[in-house]
Design a protein around this motif. Sequence first.
Motif, short mmCIF file in Angstrom:
data_model
loop_
_atom_site.label_atom_id
_atom_site.label_comp_id
_atom_site.label_asym_id
_atom_site.label_seq_id
_atom_site.Cartn_x
_atom_site.Cartn_y
_atom_site.Cartn_z
N LEU A 186 -0.13 12.98 -16.79
CA LEU A 186 0.44 13.57 -18.05
C LEU A 186 -0.26 15.01 -18.12
N ARG A 187 0.58 16.19 -18.20
CA ARG A 187 0.09 17.55 -18.46
C ARG A 187 -0.97 17.96 -17.32
N SER A 188 -0.63 17.70 -16.13
CA SER A 188 -1.73 18.19 -15.05
C SER A 188 -1.21 19.07 -14.17
N GLY A 189 -2.02 19.58 -13.36
CA GLY A 189 -2.13 20.48 -12.42
C GLY A 189 -1.75 19.85 -10.99
N THR A 190 -2.46 20.26 -10.13
CA THR A 190 -2.40 19.51 -8.61
C THR A 190 -3.04 18.08 -8.64
N VAL A 191 -2.38 17.32 -8.26
CA VAL A 191 -2.44 15.70 -8.05
C VAL A 191 -1.88 15.12 -6.68
N ASN A 192 -2.93 15.04 -6.12
CA ASN A 192 -2.48 14.38 -4.54
C ASN A 192 -2.86 12.94 -4.57
N VAL A 193 -1.48 11.88 -4.48
CA VAL A 193 -1.79 10.33 -4.31
C VAL A 193 -1.55 10.04 -2.80
N THR A 194 -2.42 9.72 -1.94
CA THR A 194 -2.11 9.46 -0.65
C THR A 194 -2.64 8.31 0.07
N ASP A 195 -2.16 7.53 1.04
CA ASP A 195 -2.52 6.67 1.78
C ASP A 195 -3.19 5.63 0.94
N SER A 196 -2.06 5.04 0.04
CA SER A 196 -2.63 4.15 -1.08
C SER A 196 -1.68 2.99 -0.97
N GLU A 197 -2.16 1.71 -1.84
CA GLU A 197 -1.16 0.72 -1.64
C GLU A 197 -0.96 0.33 -3.06
N PHE A 198 0.16 0.05 -3.37
CA PHE A 198 0.99 -0.24 -4.69
C PHE A 198 1.23 -1.57 -4.53
N ASP A 199 0.62 -2.69 -4.97
CA ASP A 199 1.15 -4.13 -5.01
C ASP A 199 1.43 -4.50 -6.18
N GLY A 200 2.79 -4.69 -6.55
CA GLY A 200 3.29 -5.04 -7.96
C GLY A 200 3.26 -6.43 -8.08
N THR A 201 3.72 -6.92 -9.11
CA THR A 201 3.86 -8.53 -9.21
C THR A 201 5.47 -8.81 -9.87
N SER A 202 5.99 -9.75 -9.31
CA SER A 202 7.46 -10.11 -9.79
C SER A 202 7.54 -10.33 -11.16
N GLY A 223 2.83 22.51 -12.11
CA GLY A 223 2.07 21.72 -11.29
C GLY A 223 2.58 21.07 -10.08
N THR A 224 1.67 20.51 -9.31
CA THR A 224 1.94 20.07 -8.12
C THR A 224 1.65 18.48 -8.05
N VAL A 225 2.54 17.63 -7.90
CA VAL A 225 2.18 16.25 -7.74
C VAL A 225 2.79 15.77 -6.20
N GLN A 226 2.04 15.41 -5.69
CA GLN A 226 2.22 14.72 -4.38
C GLN A 226 2.02 13.32 -4.01
N VAL A 227 3.08 12.46 -3.66
CA VAL A 227 2.78 10.97 -3.57
C VAL A 227 3.36 10.96 -1.80
N THR A 228 2.15 10.59 -1.18
CA THR A 228 2.54 10.60 0.31
C THR A 228 2.08 9.22 1.08
N GLU A 229 2.50 8.73 2.13
CA GLU A 229 2.04 8.02 3.24
C GLU A 229 1.27 6.62 2.26
N SER A 230 2.04 6.42 1.37
CA SER A 230 1.57 5.18 0.67
C SER A 230 2.75 3.84 0.72
N ASN A 231 2.06 2.55 0.49
CA ASN A 231 3.10 1.67 0.47
C ASN A 231 3.24 0.90 -0.91
N ILE A 232 4.39 0.87 -1.11
CA ILE A 232 4.83 0.36 -2.58
C ILE A 232 5.65 -0.78 -2.50
N THR A 233 5.17 -2.13 -3.04
CA THR A 233 5.78 -2.97 -3.18
C THR A 233 6.12 -3.69 -4.55
N SER A 234 7.04 -4.43 -5.12
CA SER A 234 7.49 -5.03 -6.08
C SER A 234 7.16 -4.03 -7.20
#
Length: 275
Positions: A186-202, A223-234
């Motif tokens: 929220l209301r943010s400048g530069t945020v980098n999200v990288t090389d992360s695992e997002f394991d959701g639940t059904s 502002g710059t928000v980058q989401v890169t090289e991550s695995n996103i499941t469910s």
Amino acid sequence: AFGFGDGQAGTVTDTATVSIGIQAAVDAASGGDTVTVLAGTYEESVSVDKPVSIEAATGATPTVDASGQGAPAFDVTASGVSVDGLDIVGDTDQTAVVASSGLTVSNSTVTVSLSNGTDANPRGIDIRNGPAELSQTTVVGDHAGVVDSILDVPGFIQGVNLANVDNSTLANVTFTGELGDAVQILRSGTVNVTDSEFDGTSTVNNDTTAVNVGGSDPAVPGGTVQVTESNITSFGAALLVTDETATGVTFTQNNLENVGGLDTFGLEAVHAFAT
């Protein structure tokens, strides 16, 4: 440095001692000191109002358990604070870690839990008004009770909330369990999200988001928000951008599996690879 653990007092310089507990050692520390935590379980809520490093002793994985405290496991009001190598358990329906002036968390596990039928919105880590640096850390959402949709219950869990932050990085972070939003920015400048695992639940999949930019408030224009090289499941959505002023959002080189898709304004680039 300060060393302490179950059955041992904390050492302050060579002569003085403090009672057992992380809070006592933080209180006795000066800005710039390192508090070294020995193996054991520390049942407390720790307030940190000075720039200290709190880290596990070599080979130890101490637990800070705020169950029954009615407060965060860590409430950080100073800038320049870091936490390394801890297993942090929040009280039910409470945010586990709160920081009002930025925070660094590494090599740790943070568990946030929500009781069934409550309208709470607990977060694993809530960082505001300063740089956020998270690395090699796991955030676990634990919802008491199985539901078909997150909208079936009044409350929900967020893994990490970032508000008014800049120059921030989430790298090698794993999000798992029952999370409404894994990351909200929220209301943010530069945020980098990288090389992360997002394991959701059904159990809450249809109404969950891996990365939510904007939330109920607009992100900073430009502002710059980058989401890169991550695995996103469910997750119901890999990326949700809810305000059209958030034009500096990129989503690149991510692997998606069992994900609803993207719901965005102003998305500059999408290169998502389904697996």
